[in-house]
Design a protein around this motif. Structure first.
Motif, short mmCIF file in Angstrom:
data_model
loop_
_atom_site.label_atom_id
_atom_site.label_comp_id
_atom_site.label_asym_id
_atom_site.label_seq_id
_atom_site.Cartn_x
_atom_site.Cartn_y
_atom_site.Cartn_z
N PRO A 188 -89.28 -36.30 62.12
CA PRO A 188 -88.32 -35.25 61.75
C PRO A 188 -86.97 -35.79 61.31
O PRO A 188 -86.37 -35.25 60.38
N THR A 189 -86.47 -36.86 61.96
CA THR A 189 -85.15 -37.38 61.60
C THR A 189 -85.18 -38.08 60.26
O THR A 189 -84.26 -37.94 59.44
N ALA A 190 -86.25 -38.86 59.98
CA ALA A 190 -86.34 -39.58 58.72
C ALA A 190 -86.51 -38.64 57.54
O ALA A 190 -86.03 -38.92 56.43
N PHE A 195 -84.67 -35.53 51.66
CA PHE A 195 -84.31 -34.35 50.88
C PHE A 195 -83.08 -34.60 50.00
O PHE A 195 -82.85 -33.86 49.04
N ILE A 196 -82.29 -35.62 50.29
CA ILE A 196 -81.07 -35.89 49.52
C ILE A 196 -81.40 -36.29 48.08
O ILE A 196 -80.90 -35.66 47.13
N THR A 199 -82.84 -33.35 46.17
CA THR A 199 -81.83 -32.36 45.78
C THR A 199 -81.07 -32.82 44.54
O THR A 199 -80.82 -32.03 43.62
N VAL A 200 -80.70 -34.10 44.49
CA VAL A 200 -80.00 -34.64 43.32
C VAL A 200 -80.87 -34.51 42.08
O VAL A 200 -80.40 -34.08 41.02
N SER A 201 -82.14 -34.88 42.18
CA SER A 201 -83.05 -34.79 41.04
C SER A 201 -83.27 -33.35 40.61
O SER A 201 -83.37 -33.05 39.41
N LEU A 202 -83.31 -32.43 41.56
CA LEU A 202 -83.50 -31.01 41.24
C LEU A 202 -82.28 -30.47 40.49
O LEU A 202 -82.44 -29.73 39.50
#
Length: 319
Positions: A188-190, A195-196, A199-202
């Protein structure tokens, strides 16, 4: 976990490693040979080569860990081995994701057209923006490593970790299964850090769509053909970005499934599923990059044609 499921999972991992090695090795080899011949290498080829090499390192390290776990599973009982495994996975996975994101940023800045002064400033300094993006990604990498190490110590100090190191008379399989219980903490932590770059690519992909729509409207107002060079460049960049986002989204979906399955299925199965989904991303994306790059596509067609001609010549000569 029964032997049949274990064999199937191990075979899947092995096939992914082989295919990923072939795909990424091909990308790196073609670009390096072209670099030696020409004496220079383009910016996009630099990113592609660095991406392929990082993924080769990722696949090789996973193959080594798999062989160690199968041949010398007692080595995974050491805290140091646990740390090395998690850190190597974290670093290689981080570089693979962020170099792919830098490739999306590069295509966006090269293809998109906006009249905004800040965008023009970034467009004129595309190489520096890509380099800065990669350097800034070291911050979440450092945080990810710190969190991973903290989770390891937290797990070791927990009752589960104490039981792990106190079972000296248990079987090797039982201790190996206890080793996989760390997924309750690490996975869960990794996943948060993964997602970072997505998100940038999206965001880059959405901006590229806006740029294409704006360009098409401009062409229609000027009564010009909509499928000009700029439009084709937009479409090519969108296809590459869309393929990356789809593969990455499936990868993240697998992680969500893994997290939701914690405690519901065997922990060893979760680990194998985690590794399979993790290796499927760099493997499949490498072939998408080959098909989306004209030089790489031409190189693989030439290679296939050579193999076909060589096979015909050998059949003609006969035994």
């Amino acid at each position: 976990m029964n032997n049949h499921l274990w064999f199937t999972s191990a075979l899947t991992l092995f096939i992914e490693i082989v295919m990923g090695t072939l795909g990424n090795g091909f990308i790196a080899l073609v670009n390096i040979i072209d670099w030696v011949k020409r004496g220079r290498i383009s910016s996009v080829d630099q990113i592609l080569t660095a991406l392929a090499i990082s993924r080769l390192s990722f696949l090789l390290s996973m193959l080594i860990f798999m062989l160690i776990f199968i041949l010398c599973p007692h080595l995974f009982m050491a805290l140091e081995m646990l740390m090395v495994t998690k850190i190597v996975w974290t670093v290689n996975n981080h570089l693979s994701n962020w170099l792919a994101t830098c490739l999306s940023v590069f295509y966006f800045l090269k293809v998109a057209n906006f009249s905004n002064s800040f965008f023009l400033y970034l467009k004129w300094r595309t190489k520096k923006v890509v380099l800065m993006t990669l350097l800034l990604s070291l911050i979440p990498l450092f945080l990810n490593i710190v969190v991973t190490l903290a989770c390891i110590h937290l797990w070791i100090n927990s009752s589960e970790g104490i039981m792990f190191y106190s079972l000296r008379n248990s079987t090797l399989l039982s201790r190996a299964l206890l080793f996989t219980n760390s997924s309750h903490v690490f996975l869960p932590t990794a996943s948060v850090f993964m997602f970072i770059p997505f998100t940038v690519s999206l965001v880059v992909f959405i901006l590229l769509i806006f740029s294409l729509c704006k360009h098409i409207r401009k062409m229609q107002l000027n009564f010009k053909r909509s499928r000009d060079t700029s439009t084709m460049a937009h479409m090519k960049a969108l296809q590459t970005g869309f393929s990356f986002l789809i593969i990455y989204a499936v990868y993240l979906l697998f992680i969500v499934i893994e997290i939701s399955s914690l405690g519901l299925v065997e922990n060893m199965l979760i680990i194998l599923f985690e590794y399979s989904s993790g290796l499927a991303f760099p493997t499949s994306h490498s072939f998408v990059l080959i098909l989306g790059n004209s030089k790489l596509r031409q190189a693989i067609l030439s290679m296939l044609q050579w193999v076909r001609c060589h096979s015909k010549d050998r059949d003609t000569l006969g035994p």
